[in-house]
Design a protein around this motif. Structure first.
Motif, PDB file in Angstrom:
ATOM      1  N   PRO A 175      -3.079 -18.158 -64.342  1.00 22.93           N
ATOM      2  CA  PRO A 175      -2.131 -18.862 -65.216  1.00 22.93           C
ATOM      3  C   PRO A 175      -2.249 -20.386 -65.095  1.00 22.93           C
ATOM      4  CG  PRO A 175      -1.058 -16.981 -64.208  1.00 22.93           C
ATOM      5  CD  PRO A 175      -2.428 -17.075 -63.589  1.00 22.93           C
ATOM      6  N   ASP A 176      -2.611 -20.889 -63.922  1.00 20.74           N
ATOM      7  CA  ASP A 176      -2.779 -22.334 -63.739  1.00 20.74           C
ATOM      8  C   ASP A 176      -3.957 -22.899 -64.526  1.00 20.74           C
ATOM      9  OD1 ASP A 176      -1.731 -22.660 -60.228  1.00 20.74           O
ATOM     10  OD2 ASP A 176      -0.609 -22.530 -62.108  1.00 20.74           O
ATOM     11  N   ASP A 177      -4.808 -22.045 -65.038  1.00 19.71           N
ATOM     12  CA  ASP A 177      -5.920 -22.501 -65.868  1.00 19.71           C
ATOM     13  C   ASP A 177      -5.496 -22.758 -67.309  1.00 19.71           C
ATOM     14  OD1 ASP A 177      -7.979 -20.152 -64.114  1.00 19.71           O
ATOM     15  OD2 ASP A 177      -7.896 -22.326 -63.805  1.00 19.71           O
ATOM     16  N   THR A 178      -4.259 -22.416 -67.639  1.00 14.50           N
ATOM     17  CA  THR A 178      -3.757 -22.665 -68.986  1.00 14.50           C
ATOM     18  C   THR A 178      -3.789 -24.159 -69.284  1.00 14.50           C
ATOM     19  OG1 THR A 178      -2.348 -20.706 -68.988  1.00 14.50           O
ATOM     20  CG2 THR A 178      -1.740 -22.498 -70.484  1.00 14.50           C
ATOM     21  N   ALA A 179      -4.486 -24.538 -70.347  1.00 14.57           N
ATOM     22  CA  ALA A 179      -4.661 -25.947 -70.683  1.00 14.57           C
ATOM     23  C   ALA A 179      -5.434 -26.063 -71.994  1.00 14.57           C
ATOM     24  CB  ALA A 179      -5.429 -26.675 -69.578  1.00 14.57           C
ATOM     25  N   GLU A 180      -5.496 -27.281 -72.489  1.00 14.16           N
ATOM     26  CA  GLU A 180      -6.402 -27.616 -73.582  1.00 14.16           C
ATOM     27  C   GLU A 180      -7.707 -28.043 -72.919  1.00 14.16           C
ATOM     28  OE1 GLU A 180      -5.165 -27.356 -76.692  1.00 14.16           O
ATOM     29  OE2 GLU A 180      -6.765 -28.174 -77.935  1.00 14.16           O
TER      30      GLU A 180
END
Length: 124
Positions: A87-92
């Motif tokens: 979930p911490d990889d969630t990004a643009e």
């Protein structure tokens, strides 16, 4: 001038994989340094993977062992294979190209050209 277009983003569950692509067009004869960055709201862009002068790759600790950069020079595409997503990889996610590769390759100011970004969302 270089034009970069990212694609391949989407939604995935934790533990899943995605492959992002960065299509490169324009002045591709120049020797650019390239990298992948990511950004979450209200935070600066984080360099996560770079291509070194010798053609090898280096990665930020946050993604090392899970993300892999590759480049198809014939198709002029830069890839970011992302495995074991969290979930911490969630990004643009953005790809970037720079003419002067003498600076810190993990910093945004090294790069002259940016794509428009592609969103990656990882659910738990």
């Amino acid at each position: 001038q270089v034009h970069l277009v990212e694609s391949g983003g989407g939604s995935v569950e934790a533990g899943g994989s995605l492959t992002l692509s960065c299509t490169i067009s324009g002045d591709t004869d120049s020797n650019y340094c390239m990298a992948w960055f990511r950004q979450v709201p209200k935070k600066g862009r984080e360099g996560i993977g770079i291509i070194l002068r010798d053609g090898s790759y280096d990665y930020a600790d946050s993604v090392k062992g899970r993300f892999t950069i590759s480049k198809d020079n014939t198709k002029r595409i830069l890839y970011l294979q992302m495995n074991s997503l969290k979930p911490d990889d969630t990004a643009e996610y953005y790809c970037a190209a720079g003419l002067d590769c003498s600076g810190d390759l993990y910093k945004t100011w090294t790069y002259n050209y940016w794509g428009q970004g592609t969103q990656v969302t990882v659910s738990s």
